[in-house]
Motif scaffolding. Structure first.
Motif, PDB file in Angstrom:
ATOM      1  N   LEU A   1      -4.555   0.082  -6.081  1.00  0.00           N
ATOM      2  CA  LEU A   1      -3.098   0.042  -6.035  1.00  0.00           C
ATOM      3  C   LEU A   1      -2.693  -1.011  -5.018  1.00  0.00           C
ATOM      4  CD1 LEU A   1      -0.550   1.575  -7.135  1.00  0.00           C
ATOM      5  CD2 LEU A   1      -0.634   2.901  -5.022  1.00  0.00           C
ATOM      6  N   LEU A   2      -1.789  -1.883  -5.394  1.00  0.00           N
ATOM      7  CA  LEU A   2      -1.360  -2.955  -4.498  1.00  0.00           C
ATOM      8  C   LEU A   2      -0.288  -2.453  -3.541  1.00  0.00           C
ATOM      9  CD1 LEU A   2      -1.238  -5.819  -7.148  1.00  0.00           C
ATOM     10  CD2 LEU A   2      -2.980  -5.474  -5.381  1.00  0.00           C
ATOM     11  N   GLY A   3      -0.344  -2.912  -2.309  1.00  0.00           N
ATOM     12  CA  GLY A   3       0.656  -2.518  -1.324  1.00  0.00           C
ATOM     13  C   GLY A   3       0.244  -1.263  -0.575  1.00  0.00           C
ATOM     14  N   ALA A   4       1.220  -0.653   0.099  1.00  0.00           N
ATOM     15  CA  ALA A   4       0.938   0.477   0.976  1.00  0.00           C
ATOM     16  C   ALA A   4       0.527   1.727   0.220  1.00  0.00           C
ATOM     17  CB  ALA A   4       2.168   0.783   1.835  1.00  0.00           C
ATOM     18  N   GLY A   5       1.021   1.881  -1.016  1.00  0.00           N
ATOM     19  CA  GLY A   5       0.668   3.055  -1.794  1.00  0.00           C
ATOM     20  C   GLY A   5       1.887   3.727  -2.396  1.00  0.00           C
ATOM     21  N   ALA A   6       1.627   4.766  -3.183  1.00  0.00           N
ATOM     22  CA  ALA A   6       2.629   5.650  -3.783  1.00  0.00           C
ATOM     23  C   ALA A   6       3.343   5.069  -5.003  1.00  0.00           C
ATOM     24  CB  ALA A   6       3.663   6.103  -2.746  1.00  0.00           C
ATOM     25  N   GLY A   7       3.088   3.824  -5.354  1.00  0.00           N
ATOM     26  CA  GLY A   7       3.731   3.241  -6.527  1.00  0.00           C
ATOM     27  C   GLY A   7       3.512   1.747  -6.584  1.00  0.00           C
ATOM     28  N   GLY A   8       4.271   1.083  -7.464  1.00  0.00           N
ATOM     29  CA  GLY A   8       4.157  -0.364  -7.594  1.00  0.00           C
ATOM     30  C   GLY A   8       3.173  -0.762  -8.677  1.00  0.00           C
TER      31      GLY A   8
ATOM     32  N   THR B   1       3.033   0.632 -12.541  1.00  0.00           N
ATOM     33  CA  THR B   1       2.994   2.091 -12.638  1.00  0.00           C
ATOM     34  C   THR B   1       4.320   2.677 -13.098  1.00  0.00           C
ATOM     35  OG1 THR B   1       3.698   2.420 -10.338  1.00  0.00           O
ATOM     36  CG2 THR B   1       1.320   2.208 -10.748  1.00  0.00           C
ATOM     37  N   GLY B   2       5.384   1.891 -12.949  1.00  0.00           N
ATOM     38  CA  GLY B   2       6.717   2.409 -13.251  1.00  0.00           C
ATOM     39  C   GLY B   2       7.368   3.089 -12.067  1.00  0.00           C
ATOM     40  N   ILE B   3       6.659   3.124 -10.929  1.00  0.00           N
ATOM     41  CA  ILE B   3       7.162   3.792  -9.724  1.00  0.00           C
ATOM     42  C   ILE B   3       7.553   2.745  -8.694  1.00  0.00           C
ATOM     43  CG2 ILE B   3       6.658   5.459  -7.895  1.00  0.00           C
ATOM     44  CD1 ILE B   3       4.351   6.489  -9.674  1.00  0.00           C
ATOM     45  N   LYS B   4       8.816   2.747  -8.290  1.00  0.00           N
ATOM     46  CA  LYS B   4       9.250   1.925  -7.163  1.00  0.00           C
ATOM     47  C   LYS B   4       9.395   2.835  -5.957  1.00  0.00           C
ATOM     48  CE  LYS B   4      11.901  -1.356 -10.010  1.00  0.00           C
ATOM     49  NZ  LYS B   4      13.228  -1.955 -10.225  1.00  0.00           N
ATOM     50  N   ARG B   5       8.944   2.352  -4.808  1.00  0.00           N
ATOM     51  CA  ARG B   5       9.018   3.181  -3.612  1.00  0.00           C
ATOM     52  C   ARG B   5       9.177   2.322  -2.383  1.00  0.00           C
ATOM     53  NH1 ARG B   5       6.271  -0.012  -2.050  1.00  0.00           N
ATOM     54  NH2 ARG B   5       4.055  -0.110  -1.634  1.00  0.00           N
TER      55      ARG B   5
ATOM     56  N   ASP C   1      11.678 -13.275  -8.741  1.00  0.00           N
ATOM     57  CA  ASP C   1      10.986 -13.112 -10.012  1.00  0.00           C
ATOM     58  C   ASP C   1      10.644 -11.663 -10.303  1.00  0.00           C
ATOM     59  OD1 ASP C   1      10.970 -15.848 -10.596  1.00  0.00           O
ATOM     60  OD2 ASP C   1       9.081 -16.184  -9.544  1.00  0.00           O
ATOM     61  N   LEU C   2      10.486 -10.862  -9.234  1.00  0.00           N
ATOM     62  CA  LEU C   2      10.066  -9.469  -9.390  1.00  0.00           C
ATOM     63  C   LEU C   2      10.953  -8.568  -8.548  1.00  0.00           C
ATOM     64  CD1 LEU C   2       6.192  -9.951  -9.067  1.00  0.00           C
ATOM     65  CD2 LEU C   2       7.465  -9.510 -11.173  1.00  0.00           C
ATOM     66  N   PRO C   3      11.076  -7.296  -8.912  1.00  0.00           N
ATOM     67  CA  PRO C   3      11.882  -6.375  -8.118  1.00  0.00           C
ATOM     68  C   PRO C   3      11.203  -6.014  -6.798  1.00  0.00           C
ATOM     69  CG  PRO C   3      10.797  -5.187  -9.889  1.00  0.00           C
ATOM     70  CD  PRO C   3      10.522  -6.647 -10.118  1.00  0.00           C
ATOM     71  N   ALA C   4      11.979  -5.479  -5.886  1.00  0.00           N
ATOM     72  CA  ALA C   4      11.445  -5.027  -4.605  1.00  0.00           C
ATOM     73  C   ALA C   4      10.732  -3.690  -4.770  1.00  0.00           C
ATOM     74  CB  ALA C   4      12.580  -4.889  -3.592  1.00  0.00           C
ATOM     75  N   PHE C   5       9.997  -3.304  -3.734  1.00  0.00           N
ATOM     76  CA  PHE C   5       9.339  -1.996  -3.644  1.00  0.00           C
ATOM     77  C   PHE C   5       8.258  -1.801  -4.702  1.00  0.00           C
ATOM     78  CE2 PHE C   5      13.986  -1.172  -2.683  1.00  0.00           C
ATOM     79  CZ  PHE C   5      13.868  -1.493  -1.345  1.00  0.00           C
ATOM     80  N   THR C   6       7.497  -2.860  -4.995  1.00  0.00           N
ATOM     81  CA  THR C   6       6.456  -2.769  -6.008  1.00  0.00           C
ATOM     82  C   THR C   6       5.069  -3.118  -5.465  1.00  0.00           C
ATOM     83  OG1 THR C   6       7.049  -5.006  -6.753  1.00  0.00           O
ATOM     84  CG2 THR C   6       7.989  -3.156  -7.980  1.00  0.00           C
TER      85      THR C   6
END
Length: 327
Positions: free
Chosen positions: A281-288, A194-198, A96-101
């Protein structure tokens, strides 16, 4: 043919304490919920005698291979080997959703794949054991530096306080919240992309290098898990939950410089300025994705502030990994 389905998750408190590098010394916990966004795996018999290959896989690429060792996708390869399947199978992945978010989709894929492979073999695996297997595959076989909450939430589902003792000793406590309060809680969630995938690996590496230096902060973040539980299971106002989220985000972003950046800070400050009580911010950080916790009446203002940014509508307390179709 069969189809397995596993949910992604959002974590409110305790992220960072679910890494063995920390919890084996100090104990860890998270307060998190599975949401109604899923990874799907289809598995079906493949008549290899009619083709010049034995396994067909699809994800963002397609692989046609004669044996498991030829598989380039490391999770597909290691899960097939772990389950003792050498050929005559076709596997497809959609999500349903892309990876790295930042929603744990990589581990959700692992859980959905293991669920499909066991079911393909006619085997039943308990949800908690499915989580343990996924943790083992990712950390020991694939050698990813991942935590343990994503696999657990994908396998078990629900809205939980999860305690981490070892990689094979995890306690799951369902949050005892009334349907009415849960529905009200859900109405306060506002999630924006955020528009950032990482890839989380580099962010995690920096964070794990500083575990000893960050021990006091991580201990404080662990205590916030219990505070969040207390707010949800009492009659305390949801504004207190939002304020605690803000405190948790300030603590998390201090763990490593790579966790946040000026673009993420700008988005977060816009949300707070529009009336959100707190967020992270959800996840480890830096984007998503960024989660904001705000009274429903300010959600229109949040949508206006973020303009064309993608807003994710969700339901919490989603079911864990399951077989949703079998012919």
């Amino acid at each position: 043919m069969l189809i397995s389905r596993s949910p992604v998750r959002i974590s409110f408190f305790g992220g960072g304490t679910d890494y063995p590098e920390y919890f084996l010394r100090h104990g860890g916990a998270v307060l998190a919920t599975a949401i109604d966004k899923f990874c799907y795996l289809t598995a079906s018999p493949f008549p290899s005698q009619l083709f010049d290959y034995k396994i067909r896989l699809s994800y963002r690429q397609v692989e046609l291979v004669k044996n498991v060792e030829q598989i380039q996708h490391n999770v597909y390869r290691e899960c097939l080997k772990f389950c003792g399947l050498e050929g005559d199978i076709e596997l497809h992945n959609v999500a349903d959703l892309p990876a790295f978010t930042g929603l744990g989709s990589s581990s959700t894929f692992t859980v959905a794949l293991l669920q499909a492979l066991h079911s393909f073999k006619g085997e039943f695996v308990r949800p908690l054991d499915l989580a343990y297997e996924a943790i083992y595959v990712e950390r020991q076989l694939v050698k990813d530096r991942v935590g343990c909450q994503d696999q657990l939430m994908a396998a078990v589902g629900g809205f939980n306080l999860v305690e981490f003792r070892t990689e094979t000793d995890i306690l799951v406590h369902k949050v005892p919240i009334s349907p009415q309060r849960l529905a009200e809680f859900e109405q306060h969630l506002f999630i924006v992309f955020t528009g950032i995938k990482r890839r989380a690996a580099q962010v995690v590496a920096h964070q794990l290098e500083k575990v000893v230096d960050n021990t006091d902060t991580l201990k404080m973040m662990r205590l916030m898990v219990d505070e969040g539980w207390d707010i949800l299971t009492s009659n305390k106002p949801f504004s207190v939950f939002g304020a605690l989220l803000h405190k948790a985000w300030m603590a998390k972003r201090s763990l490593a410089s790579a966790i946040s950046n000026p673009q993420i800070d700008e988005i977060y400050n816009l949300g707070i300025g529009a009336g959100a009580w707190g967020g992270k911010l959800l996840g480890a950080g830096a984007g998503g994705f960024i989660l904001f916790f705000a009274p429903p009446e300010v959600h229109p203002a949040l949508k206006s502030v973020f303009g064309d940014r993608q807003v994710l509508d969700i339901k919490v307390n989603a079911p864990g990994s399951e077989i949703i179709f079998s012919s």
